[in-house]
Design a protein around this motif. Structure first.
Motif, PDB file in Angstrom:
ATOM      1  N   THR A  93      35.059  36.831  48.032  1.00 29.57           N
ATOM      2  CA  THR A  93      35.501  37.750  46.982  1.00 29.57           C
ATOM      3  C   THR A  93      36.879  37.314  46.504  1.00 29.57           C
ATOM      4  N   LEU A  94      37.056  37.274  45.190  1.00 32.62           N
ATOM      5  CA  LEU A  94      38.313  36.837  44.588  1.00 32.62           C
ATOM      6  C   LEU A  94      39.004  38.005  43.895  1.00 32.62           C
ATOM      7  N   VAL A  95      40.246  38.265  44.269  1.00 35.34           N
ATOM      8  CA  VAL A  95      41.045  39.321  43.660  1.00 35.34           C
ATOM      9  C   VAL A  95      41.814  38.726  42.497  1.00 35.34           C
ATOM     10  N   CYS A  96      41.584  39.281  41.304  1.00 36.26           N
ATOM     11  CA  CYS A  96      42.192  38.733  40.087  1.00 36.26           C
ATOM     12  C   CYS A  96      42.848  39.846  39.270  1.00 36.26           C
ATOM     13  N   LYS A  97      43.855  39.474  38.491  1.00 36.61           N
ATOM     14  CA  LYS A  97      44.467  40.419  37.562  1.00 36.61           C
ATOM     15  C   LYS A  97      43.578  40.518  36.330  1.00 36.61           C
ATOM     16  N   VAL A  98      43.308  41.756  35.898  1.00 39.57           N
ATOM     17  CA  VAL A  98      42.332  41.957  34.824  1.00 39.57           C
ATOM     18  C   VAL A  98      42.964  42.615  33.603  1.00 39.57           C
ATOM     19  N   LYS A  99      42.261  42.500  32.489  1.00 40.12           N
ATOM     20  CA  LYS A  99      42.657  43.199  31.265  1.00 40.12           C
ATOM     21  C   LYS A  99      42.526  44.708  31.491  1.00 40.12           C
ATOM     22  N   PRO A 100      43.380  45.498  30.870  1.00 40.08           N
ATOM     23  CA  PRO A 100      43.336  46.948  31.101  1.00 40.08           C
ATOM     24  C   PRO A 100      42.145  47.614  30.433  1.00 40.08           C
ATOM     25  N   ASP A 101      41.718  48.720  31.027  1.00 41.45           N
ATOM     26  CA  ASP A 101      40.754  49.653  30.425  1.00 41.45           C
ATOM     27  C   ASP A 101      39.372  49.055  30.178  1.00 41.45           C
ATOM     28  N   LEU A 102      38.968  48.097  31.000  1.00 42.34           N
ATOM     29  CA  LEU A 102      37.620  47.546  30.880  1.00 42.34           C
ATOM     30  C   LEU A 102      36.659  48.241  31.844  1.00 42.34           C
ATOM     31  N   PHE A 103      37.105  48.426  33.069  1.00 42.40           N
ATOM     32  CA  PHE A 103      36.262  49.025  34.084  1.00 42.40           C
ATOM     33  C   PHE A 103      36.587  50.517  34.237  1.00 42.40           C
ATOM     34  N   ALA A 104      35.652  51.219  34.859  1.00 45.99           N
ATOM     35  CA  ALA A 104      35.945  52.598  35.224  1.00 45.99           C
ATOM     36  C   ALA A 104      37.229  52.609  36.059  1.00 45.99           C
ATOM     37  N   LYS A 105      38.102  53.565  35.803  1.00 51.16           N
ATOM     38  CA  LYS A 105      39.417  53.558  36.455  1.00 51.16           C
ATOM     39  C   LYS A 105      39.308  53.672  37.968  1.00 51.16           C
ATOM     40  N   GLU A 106      38.215  54.238  38.467  1.00 51.59           N
ATOM     41  CA  GLU A 106      38.047  54.404  39.904  1.00 51.59           C
ATOM     42  C   GLU A 106      37.810  53.081  40.630  1.00 51.59           C
ATOM     43  N   VAL A 107      37.427  52.031  39.915  1.00 52.45           N
ATOM     44  CA  VAL A 107      37.107  50.743  40.532  1.00 52.45           C
ATOM     45  C   VAL A 107      38.324  50.135  41.215  1.00 52.45           C
ATOM     46  N   SER A 108      39.481  50.187  40.556  1.00 57.06           N
ATOM     47  CA  SER A 108      40.669  49.468  41.023  1.00 57.06           C
ATOM     48  C   SER A 108      41.648  50.325  41.794  1.00 57.06           C
ATOM     49  N   ALA A 109      41.378  51.634  41.926  1.00 58.70           N
ATOM     50  CA  ALA A 109      42.284  52.556  42.623  1.00 58.70           C
ATOM     51  C   ALA A 109      43.699  52.491  42.045  1.00 58.70           C
ATOM     52  N   GLY A 110      43.786  52.318  40.724  1.00 54.36           N
ATOM     53  CA  GLY A 110      45.073  52.331  40.055  1.00 54.36           C
ATOM     54  C   GLY A 110      45.817  51.010  40.057  1.00 54.36           C
ATOM     55  N   LEU A 111      45.236  49.972  40.624  1.00 56.42           N
ATOM     56  CA  LEU A 111      45.883  48.660  40.680  1.00 56.42           C
ATOM     57  C   LEU A 111      45.554  47.840  39.427  1.00 56.42           C
ATOM     58  N   PRO A 112      46.386  46.838  39.095  1.00 53.77           N
ATOM     59  CA  PRO A 112      46.097  45.986  37.933  1.00 53.77           C
ATOM     60  C   PRO A 112      45.108  44.867  38.260  1.00 53.77           C
ATOM     61  N   THR A 113      44.570  44.870  39.477  1.00 50.84           N
ATOM     62  CA  THR A 113      43.655  43.822  39.925  1.00 50.84           C
ATOM     63  C   THR A 113      42.267  44.395  40.206  1.00 50.84           C
ATOM     64  N   VAL A 114      41.281  43.517  40.135  1.00 55.94           N
ATOM     65  CA  VAL A 114      39.903  43.846  40.509  1.00 55.94           C
ATOM     66  C   VAL A 114      39.357  42.692  41.344  1.00 55.94           C
ATOM     67  N   SER A 115      38.528  43.014  42.322  1.00 52.68           N
ATOM     68  CA  SER A 115      37.909  42.015  43.189  1.00 52.68           C
ATOM     69  C   SER A 115      36.515  41.688  42.678  1.00 52.68           C
ATOM     70  N   PHE A 116      36.199  40.386  42.604  1.00 55.47           N
ATOM     71  CA  PHE A 116      34.906  39.950  42.075  1.00 55.47           C
ATOM     72  C   PHE A 116      34.158  39.112  43.111  1.00 55.47           C
ATOM     73  N   ARG A 117      32.827  39.277  43.115  1.00 55.74           N
ATOM     74  CA  ARG A 117      31.992  38.472  43.998  1.00 55.74           C
ATOM     75  C   ARG A 117      30.647  38.206  43.347  1.00 55.74           C
ATOM     76  N   MET A 118      30.107  37.005  43.579  1.00 59.80           N
ATOM     77  CA  MET A 118      28.755  36.643  43.166  1.00 59.80           C
ATOM     78  C   MET A 118      27.934  36.480  44.434  1.00 59.80           C
ATOM     79  N   PRO A 119      27.095  37.472  44.779  1.00 52.73           N
ATOM     80  CA  PRO A 119      26.386  37.443  46.063  1.00 52.73           C
ATOM     81  C   PRO A 119      25.305  36.379  46.109  1.00 52.73           C
ATOM     82  N   ASP A 120      25.060  35.863  47.286  1.00 53.21           N
ATOM     83  CA  ASP A 120      24.063  34.813  47.492  1.00 53.21           C
ATOM     84  C   ASP A 120      22.738  35.429  47.927  1.00 53.21           C
ATOM     85  N   ASP A 121      22.113  36.162  47.013  1.00 50.23           N
ATOM     86  CA  ASP A 121      20.796  36.741  47.254  1.00 50.23           C
ATOM     87  C   ASP A 121      20.035  36.693  45.935  1.00 50.23           C
ATOM     88  N   GLU A 122      18.925  35.983  45.899  1.00 57.80           N
ATOM     89  CA  GLU A 122      18.202  35.768  44.644  1.00 57.80           C
ATOM     90  C   GLU A 122      17.756  37.066  44.007  1.00 57.80           C
TER      91      GLU A 122
END
Length: 341
Positions: A93-122
């Motif tokens: 999982t990679l924690v990155c700084k994101v553009k504001p107001d794209l995701f539901a505000k609850e996703v980031s817990a008020g932080l300017p970052t969001v964590s992303f992952r591409m799972p290995d399951d077909e």
């Protein structure tokens, strides 16, 4: 609410429900995740409610490609593409700084970052592609309890609370992903949560130094990653970690105190102690990889036995390579307590 059980042949229905805001548990190579559309606030809030999860704990966003992530991130770390090329899809999982107001505000817990992952399951990648939306996906269990590694674990905790579960059998790794903070392009990557992608592996594969975050969070601080702040992975039964050389003393202690004890260990230990304990859960092999894959399933099985155990004795491993992730989860399950003879 009836909780559906979907197979890959029924994935269109699951994808539509996920897209429209329903909760869909999905398999990954690590553990099962509780999926919700990351763009819909009421859906993300349901995830917190269903799990009983603290609202200041951020969520990981699951995507079907790195191209999706490029639409959200403001400034990529110089090693972002190399990390993706090396480990995605996979348990990183990679924690990155994101553009504001794209995701539901609850996703980031008020932080300017969001964590992303591409799972290995077909099946789950197909689900995400068909849904066409990024999905939060914390472990699909009651918050604080051992994470689910099978459909049955998810159903036990969440049936009647979510729309459905995509069943793809048992997970391959058994503990949550490594979380790597790359939100500051000027700083070296830092591991916020250990997992199957180890510090040593990243150094070997990419030739870069990474460190572990040793910062102890204050009560008022919001964690940057799941797994940093709260007691996790703990069954109701008391858990004690046992070092390899301490098993004889631990079994003597059990017998002398007439305890109803369960043992979570490899076959080398379980075969020796089975006659002197109430229950054993032997993972498939004596390696730390086998222990990691069997950890949550073993904790659940022993905790839910009708024997009403007094204590679960769980095998400790050296904290190196994958052992760092294994011991990170086991220490939290045991509240940091070792057997002391």
């Amino acid at each position: 609410m009836e909780t559906r059980r979907w197979t890959v042949s029924e994935i269109d229905e699951a994808a539509q429900i996920l897209k429209e805001g329903g909760l869909v548990a999905f398999p990954t190579e690590t553990v099962y995740g509780l999926g919700a559309n990351a763009m819909i606030s009421c859906s993300v809030r349901r995830v917190f409610d269903v799990k009983g999860r603290p609202s200041d704990n951020p969520l990981i966003v699951h995507v079907s490609s790195f191209e999706q992530v490029k639409d959200y991130v403001t400034d990529f770390h110089p090693y972002a593409q190399k990390l993706v090329d090396m480990y995605w899809p996979g348990p990183l999982t990679l924690v990155c700084k994101v553009k504001p107001d794209l995701f539901a505000k609850e996703v980031s817990a008020g932080l300017p970052t969001v964590s992303f992952r591409m799972p290995d399951d077909e099946d789950t990648l197909l689900l995400l592609k068909k849904a066409g939306v990024p999905a939060v996906g914390p472990s699909a269990n009651t918050s604080g309890k051992p994470s689910p590694t099978t459909y049955e674990h998810v159903y036990h905790d969440l049936h009647g609370k979510i729309e459905g579960i995509l069943d793809d059998g048992s997970t391959k790794i058994g503990v949550e992903s490594t979380v790597l903070d790359i939100s500051d392009p000027e700083q070296a990557p830092m591991i916020l949560r250990p997992g199957a992608i180890t510090k040593e592996q990243i150094k070997q594969d990419l030739g870069i130094e990474v460190s572990y975050d040793r910062h102890l969070l204050k009560t008022s601080e919001a964690p940057k990653s799941p797994g940093m702040k709260y007691k996790h992975y703990a069954p109701d039964t008391e858990v004690l970690m046992v070092k390899e050389q301490d098993w004889p003393a631990a079994i003597t202690w059990v017998k002398e105190n007439h305890l109803c004890a369960g043992v979570l260990a490899g076959p080398a230990v379980c075969d020796k102690v089975r006659a002197d304990t109430a229950a054993t859960f032997s993972y498939n092999g004596n390696s730390v990889a086998a222990a990691t894959k069997g950890l949550y399933a073993g904790l659940r099985a022993l905790d839910e036995t009708q024997l009403r155990l007094d204590v679960i004795l769980a095998a400790a491993f050296p904290e190196e390579d994958l052992g760092v992730a294994y011991m990170n989860r086991l220490k939290k399950a045991a509240s940091q307590k070792y057997f002391e003879g």
